[in-house]
Scaffold this motif. Structure first.
Motif, PDB file in Angstrom:
ATOM      1  N   LEU A 128      -4.047  35.576 -14.293  1.00  0.00           N
ATOM      2  CA  LEU A 128      -4.038  36.680 -15.441  1.00  0.00           C
ATOM      3  C   LEU A 128      -3.065  36.185 -16.333  1.00  0.00           C
ATOM      4  N   ILE A 129      -1.595  36.198 -15.969  1.00  0.00           N
ATOM      5  CA  ILE A 129      -0.572  35.719 -16.629  1.00  0.00           C
ATOM      6  C   ILE A 129      -0.948  34.341 -17.312  1.00  0.00           C
ATOM      7  N   TRP A 130      -1.514  33.200 -16.591  1.00  0.00           N
ATOM      8  CA  TRP A 130      -1.739  32.120 -17.271  1.00  0.00           C
ATOM      9  C   TRP A 130      -2.892  31.991 -18.288  1.00  0.00           C
ATOM     10  N   MET A 131      -3.589  33.048 -18.178  1.00  0.00           N
ATOM     11  CA  MET A 131      -4.770  33.293 -19.039  1.00  0.00           C
ATOM     12  C   MET A 131      -4.157  33.962 -20.457  1.00  0.00           C
ATOM     13  N   VAL A 132      -3.207  34.705 -20.266  1.00  0.00           N
ATOM     14  CA  VAL A 132      -2.768  35.432 -21.446  1.00  0.00           C
ATOM     15  C   VAL A 132      -1.849  34.172 -22.318  1.00  0.00           C
ATOM     16  N   LEU A 133      -1.291  33.522 -21.544  1.00  0.00           N
ATOM     17  CA  LEU A 133      -0.343  32.572 -22.198  1.00  0.00           C
ATOM     18  C   LEU A 133      -1.108  31.418 -22.746  1.00  0.00           C
ATOM     19  N   SER A 134      -2.463  31.144 -22.322  1.00  0.00           N
ATOM     20  CA  SER A 134      -3.435  30.049 -22.820  1.00  0.00           C
ATOM     21  C   SER A 134      -3.944  30.846 -23.939  1.00  0.00           C
ATOM     22  N   LYS A 135      -4.486  31.867 -23.904  1.00  0.00           N
ATOM     23  CA  LYS A 135      -5.555  32.601 -25.186  1.00  0.00           C
ATOM     24  C   LYS A 135      -4.788  33.266 -26.214  1.00  0.00           C
ATOM     25  N   GLU A 136      -3.582  33.719 -26.086  1.00  0.00           N
ATOM     26  CA  GLU A 136      -2.870  34.396 -27.171  1.00  0.00           C
ATOM     27  C   GLU A 136      -1.954  33.348 -27.999  1.00  0.00           C
ATOM     28  N   ALA A 137      -2.788  32.506 -28.631  1.00  0.00           N
ATOM     29  CA  ALA A 137      -2.048  31.425 -29.497  1.00  0.00           C
ATOM     30  C   ALA A 137      -1.178  31.955 -30.371  1.00  0.00           C
ATOM     31  N   TRP A 138      -1.342  32.936 -31.012  1.00  0.00           N
ATOM     32  CA  TRP A 138      -0.507  33.620 -32.109  1.00  0.00           C
ATOM     33  C   TRP A 138       0.924  33.917 -31.547  1.00  0.00           C
ATOM     34  N   LEU A 139       1.119  33.968 -30.278  1.00  0.00           N
ATOM     35  CA  LEU A 139       2.571  34.426 -29.745  1.00  0.00           C
ATOM     36  C   LEU A 139       2.874  33.123 -28.814  1.00  0.00           C
TER      37      LEU A 139
END
Length: 315
Positions: free
Chosen positions: A119-130
């Motif tokens: 889940l943490i990895w997916m957030v880091l990969s998908k939330e490109a704006w941040l």
């Protein structure tokens, strides 16, 4: 001699010895990675070696520390404070999710922690704006020139980061040894042997497991922050599944119940691939063979096996 003092003296001597024999910045760079991995794996030792809990999602906490150090300075937060906040955030998340997750055991626990890490990895990969997405992001405070200004260190050099990461690894190991020899450490080892027996002795098993999980998460986050600052660039791969497996492998290879095992495992899996590059296509095969043979011949890990061998020879 006090175990914590002995640990401090041995590891400090190794840090100094490395600085004396390394011939170039490349070796300092590899040494820096070894100490960062040692710190992260020391947290795995607290969780796996002391309590007997397996986590396949610890790279997620590593990534939280790294990305906090990369993101927060863009909002005016000093690099050092960002690293501290990242470690605190990882510890808070571990404390919150630890209670329900740690009710599980065996492969159920492994899968639950794997899910958290993913889940943490997916957030880091998908939330490109941040986070910059799959391409990663530059760490604004990578030089952290204000960090050790008082002692005159220029943190743009590989040599300086070697000393900084070595210092953190030594302090982390000493704290882990102190924990292991404290009443809490003995309680954790009792839980490792049997939850039921530990509970019958008045130990709050759930609280102790949560504490170990939180401590190990903070270790991983601090290591992640150091990697971000030393590299100057970070990608979601630091929070990937393979990184979690790598950390657990380092702990098991060196000796999951030994702080020195964390160093040995980190040294083997960080430095040995650099040595084996001369074998080109056979590099991974040789590394795999070394790991398999170690696990077959030394099931408790390298350090405990060598200690047992030395004791038998004295007799």
């Amino acid at each position: 001699m006090n175990p914590a003092l002995r640990t401090f003296l041995i590891l400090a001597a190794l840090v100094v010895a490395g600085a004396l024999i390394f011939p170039s910045s490349y070796y300092y760079r590899v040494g820096t990675l070894v100490w960062i991995n040692t710190l992260a794996v020391t947290g795995i030792v607290v969780l796996l070696g002391y309590v007997g809990l397996v986590s396949l999602g610890h790279a997620g906490f590593f990534a939280i520390g790294a990305y906090a150090t990369a993101i927060l300075p863009s909002y005016g937060v000093p690099s050092v404070l960002a690293a501290i906040l990242g470690a605190a955030g990882a510890g808070l998340l571990a404390a919150i999710v630890g209670r329900p997750i740690l009710r599980l055991s065996g492969y159920y626990l492994a899968i639950a922690t794997l899910g958290l890490g993913m889940l943490i990895w997916m957030v880091l990969s998908k939330e490109a704006w941040l986070t910059g997405g799959p391409d990663g992001m530059t760490v604004m405070g990578a030089n952290a020139r204000d960090l050790f200004k008082l002692v005159g260190l220029n943190l743009r050099s590989a040599e300086s980061w070697y000393w900084v990461t070595g210092t953190f690894a030594v302090l982390g190991a000493v704290l882990a040894v102190n924990l292991g020899n404290s009443p809490w450490g003995r309680a954790l080892r009792a839980i490792h042997d049997s939850d039921v027996a530990a509970s019958s002795l008045g130990i709050d098993v759930a609280k102790a497991k949560s504490m170990a999980f939180t401590i190990s998460a903070v270790y991983a986050a601090v290591a992640g922050a150091l990697l971000a600052l030393a590299n100057g660039y970070i990608t979601p791969e630091v929070g990937g599944f393979m990184h979690s497996v790598e950390m657990v492998t380092m702990a098991v290879l060196g000796g999951a119940a030994s702080v020195f095992g964390a160093l040995v495992g980190a040294l083997i899996l960080t430095a040995l691939p650099q040595v084996l590059t001369v074998f080109a296509d056979y590099e991974h095969m040789i590394l795999g063979a070394v790991m398999v043979l170690t696990m077959i011949l030394m099931r408790r890990g390298l350090v405990p096996a060598l200690v047992d061998l030395a004791k038998r020879r004295r007799k």
